[in-house]
Write a protein that holds these residues in place. Structure first.
Motif, PDB file in Angstrom:
ATOM      1  N   LEU A 189       0.836  -1.205   0.000  1.00 46.26           N
ATOM      2  CA  LEU A 189       0.000   0.000   0.000  1.00 46.26           C
ATOM      3  C   LEU A 189       0.869   1.252   0.000  1.00 46.26           C
ATOM      4  O   LEU A 189       0.640   2.191  -0.776  1.00 46.26           O
ATOM      5  CB  LEU A 189      -0.944  -0.004   1.208  1.00 46.26           C
ATOM      6  N   TYR A 190       1.876   1.266   0.873  1.00 46.21           N
ATOM      7  CA  TYR A 190       2.786   2.419   0.924  1.00 46.21           C
ATOM      8  C   TYR A 190       3.490   2.605  -0.420  1.00 46.21           C
ATOM      9  O   TYR A 190       3.606   3.733  -0.924  1.00 46.21           O
ATOM     10  CB  TYR A 190       3.812   2.223   2.036  1.00 46.21           C
ATOM     11  N   PHE A 191       3.950   1.501  -0.994  1.00 48.05           N
ATOM     12  CA  PHE A 191       4.669   1.575  -2.268  1.00 48.05           C
ATOM     13  C   PHE A 191       3.785   2.174  -3.360  1.00 48.05           C
ATOM     14  O   PHE A 191       4.239   3.011  -4.154  1.00 48.05           O
ATOM     15  CB  PHE A 191       5.144   0.185  -2.672  1.00 48.05           C
ATOM     16  N   ALA A 192       2.524   1.780  -3.394  1.00 45.85           N
ATOM     17  CA  ALA A 192       1.611   2.305  -4.413  1.00 45.85           C
ATOM     18  C   ALA A 192       1.383   3.800  -4.235  1.00 45.85           C
ATOM     19  O   ALA A 192       1.397   4.564  -5.198  1.00 45.85           O
ATOM     20  CB  ALA A 192       0.287   1.550  -4.359  1.00 45.85           C
ATOM     21  N   PHE A 193       1.195   4.230  -2.991  1.00 42.34           N
ATOM     22  CA  PHE A 193       0.976   5.650  -2.733  1.00 42.34           C
ATOM     23  C   PHE A 193       2.232   6.463  -3.015  1.00 42.34           C
ATOM     24  O   PHE A 193       2.162   7.561  -3.582  1.00 42.34           O
ATOM     25  CB  PHE A 193       0.537   5.864  -1.278  1.00 42.34           C
ATOM     26  N   ASP A 194       3.379   5.933  -2.641  1.00 40.30           N
ATOM     27  CA  ASP A 194       4.621   6.689  -2.734  1.00 40.30           C
ATOM     28  C   ASP A 194       5.155   6.776  -4.163  1.00 40.30           C
ATOM     29  O   ASP A 194       5.883   7.708  -4.494  1.00 40.30           O
ATOM     30  CB  ASP A 194       5.690   6.047  -1.837  1.00 40.30           C
ATOM     31  N   THR A 195       4.797   5.835  -4.997  1.00 36.02           N
ATOM     32  CA  THR A 195       5.310   5.822  -6.368  1.00 36.02           C
ATOM     33  C   THR A 195       4.207   6.140  -7.374  1.00 36.02           C
ATOM     34  O   THR A 195       4.141   7.243  -7.927  1.00 36.02           O
ATOM     35  CB  THR A 195       5.954   4.460  -6.691  1.00 36.02           C
ATOM     36  N   TYR A 196       3.327   5.224  -7.595  1.00 35.14           N
ATOM     37  CA  TYR A 196       2.307   5.363  -8.642  1.00 35.14           C
ATOM     38  C   TYR A 196       1.353   6.528  -8.379  1.00 35.14           C
ATOM     39  O   TYR A 196       1.187   7.418  -9.223  1.00 35.14           O
ATOM     40  CB  TYR A 196       1.533   4.055  -8.770  1.00 35.14           C
ATOM     41  N   LEU A 197       0.722   6.567  -7.204  1.00 39.77           N
ATOM     42  CA  LEU A 197      -0.259   7.604  -6.935  1.00 39.77           C
ATOM     43  C   LEU A 197       0.368   8.982  -6.767  1.00 39.77           C
ATOM     44  O   LEU A 197      -0.185   9.981  -7.190  1.00 39.77           O
ATOM     45  CB  LEU A 197      -1.081   7.234  -5.699  1.00 39.77           C
ATOM     46  N   ARG A 198       1.561   9.034  -6.173  1.00 40.84           N
ATOM     47  CA  ARG A 198       2.274  10.311  -6.076  1.00 40.84           C
ATOM     48  C   ARG A 198       2.561  10.849  -7.482  1.00 40.84           C
ATOM     49  O   ARG A 198       2.427  12.042  -7.752  1.00 40.84           O
ATOM     50  CB  ARG A 198       3.561  10.150  -5.292  1.00 40.84           C
ATOM     51  N   GLY A 199       2.969   9.940  -8.379  1.00 41.23           N
ATOM     52  CA  GLY A 199       3.256  10.359  -9.747  1.00 41.23           C
ATOM     53  C   GLY A 199       2.033  10.894 -10.457  1.00 41.23           C
ATOM     54  O   GLY A 199       2.112  11.897 -11.178  1.00 41.23           O
ATOM     55  N   LEU A 200       0.887  10.248 -10.270  1.00 44.17           N
ATOM     56  CA  LEU A 200      -0.359  10.737 -10.887  1.00 44.17           C
ATOM     57  C   LEU A 200      -0.733  12.096 -10.344  1.00 44.17           C
ATOM     58  O   LEU A 200      -1.179  12.978 -11.091  1.00 44.17           O
ATOM     59  CB  LEU A 200      -1.496   9.743 -10.631  1.00 44.17           C
ATOM     60  N   TYR A 201      -0.538  12.304  -9.040  1.00 48.13           N
ATOM     61  CA  TYR A 201      -0.866  13.579  -8.407  1.00 48.13           C
ATOM     62  C   TYR A 201       0.035  14.684  -8.943  1.00 48.13           C
ATOM     63  O   TYR A 201      -0.429  15.789  -9.241  1.00 48.13           O
ATOM     64  CB  TYR A 201      -0.739  13.463  -6.900  1.00 48.13           C
ATOM     65  N   GLU A 202       1.320  14.388  -9.101  1.00 47.40           N
ATOM     66  CA  GLU A 202       2.254  15.417  -9.570  1.00 47.40           C
ATOM     67  C   GLU A 202       2.043  15.754 -11.032  1.00 47.40           C
ATOM     68  O   GLU A 202       2.320  16.873 -11.460  1.00 47.40           O
ATOM     69  CB  GLU A 202       3.690  14.916  -9.324  1.00 47.40           C
ATOM     70  N   GLU A 203       1.528  14.793 -11.803  1.00 41.63           N
ATOM     71  CA  GLU A 203       1.243  15.057 -13.216  1.00 41.63           C
ATOM     72  C   GLU A 203      -0.005  15.906 -13.407  1.00 41.63           C
ATOM     73  O   GLU A 203      -0.158  16.597 -14.412  1.00 41.63           O
ATOM     74  CB  GLU A 203       1.059  13.737 -13.971  1.00 41.63           C
ATOM     75  N   ALA A 204      -0.929  15.818 -12.442  1.00 39.10           N
ATOM     76  CA  ALA A 204      -2.230  16.498 -12.578  1.00 39.10           C
ATOM     77  C   ALA A 204      -2.070  18.024 -12.476  1.00 39.10           C
ATOM     78  O   ALA A 204      -1.163  18.540 -11.887  1.00 39.10           O
ATOM     79  CB  ALA A 204      -3.156  15.994 -11.493  1.00 39.10           C
TER      80      ALA A 204
END
Length: 204
Positions: A189-204
């Motif tokens: 869960l941490y890995f998904a938030f820290d990598t994938y979801l953080r990346g989507l947020y920064e792209e938005a």
């Protein structure tokens, strides 16, 4: 797990595979299995564990309970004296005759096999998507993120904006995911938030 949920201070939770939904300490949806249905299951010869909001309960004794707990590496359910003490949102039904057509015998209930001799039982047409549909109506400007692990999580996929599958979950779910994260034991869960979801947020 109850202490963990409290520590997380979540806005809400979905429990018992969609049979209970709470948001901001308000119960928005629940589906309790009736005493009549439970009595019929007991008369038919099932050994039942009752999934309430906080614990797993039973009113019978059988080696099947020990075998089930051992199989899933969980504590054995707590025995109580009366059905009146129980408010079940789902059941674990244990039987030595798993091949019978229980869907026709109990038309108001859904049976999902989870092991050789065990079924998870809920009221008909209850799944994890039921409360999520309510959530989307209440907050139509929010995005829904789903983490898929078991096959019954697939109910969430068609309602989700972002789908993540757990590496150690059911392999058939990986095809539906935009990202496959590490296993639960490896801080997936941490890995998904820290990598994938953080990346989507920064792209938005």
């Amino acid at each position: 797990i109850n202490d963990l949920i409290t520590d997380l201070k979540t806005d809400g939770m979905i429990l018992n595979n969609g049979a209970y939904f709470e948001f901001h300490n308000e119960e928005l949806f629940s589906s309790i299995i009736s005493i009549n249905e439970i009595s019929n299951l007991l008369l038919y010869g099932f050994y039942l564990e009752f999934n309430t909001l906080n614990e797993r309960l039973r009113i019978q004794d059988s080696n099947l309970f020990k075998e089930y707990s051992s199989l899933f590496n969980i504590k054995e359910s707590v025995k109580v004296s009366s059905l009146n003490e129980i408010k079940p949102y789902s059941l674990i039904a244990l039987t030595t005759n798993p091949e019978n057509d229980y869907a026709n015998l109990f038309p108001n209930l859904d049976f999902e096999r989870i092991s050789q001799y065990a079924f998870e039982v809920k009221n008909k047409n209850i799944n994890k998507s039921s409360p999520v549909e309510l959530l989307k109506m209440k907050f139509d400007n929010y995005k829904i993120i789903s983490f898929l692990y078991n096959k019954n999580d697939l109910d969430l996929a068609h309602l989700s904006d972002i789908i993540i599958a757990m590496e150690n979950g059911d392999m058939s779910l990986h095809n539906f995911a935009g990202f496959i994260t590490k296993s639960c034991a490896n801080d997936g869960l941490y890995f998904a938030f820290d990598t994938y979801l953080r990346g989507l947020y920064e792209e938005a």
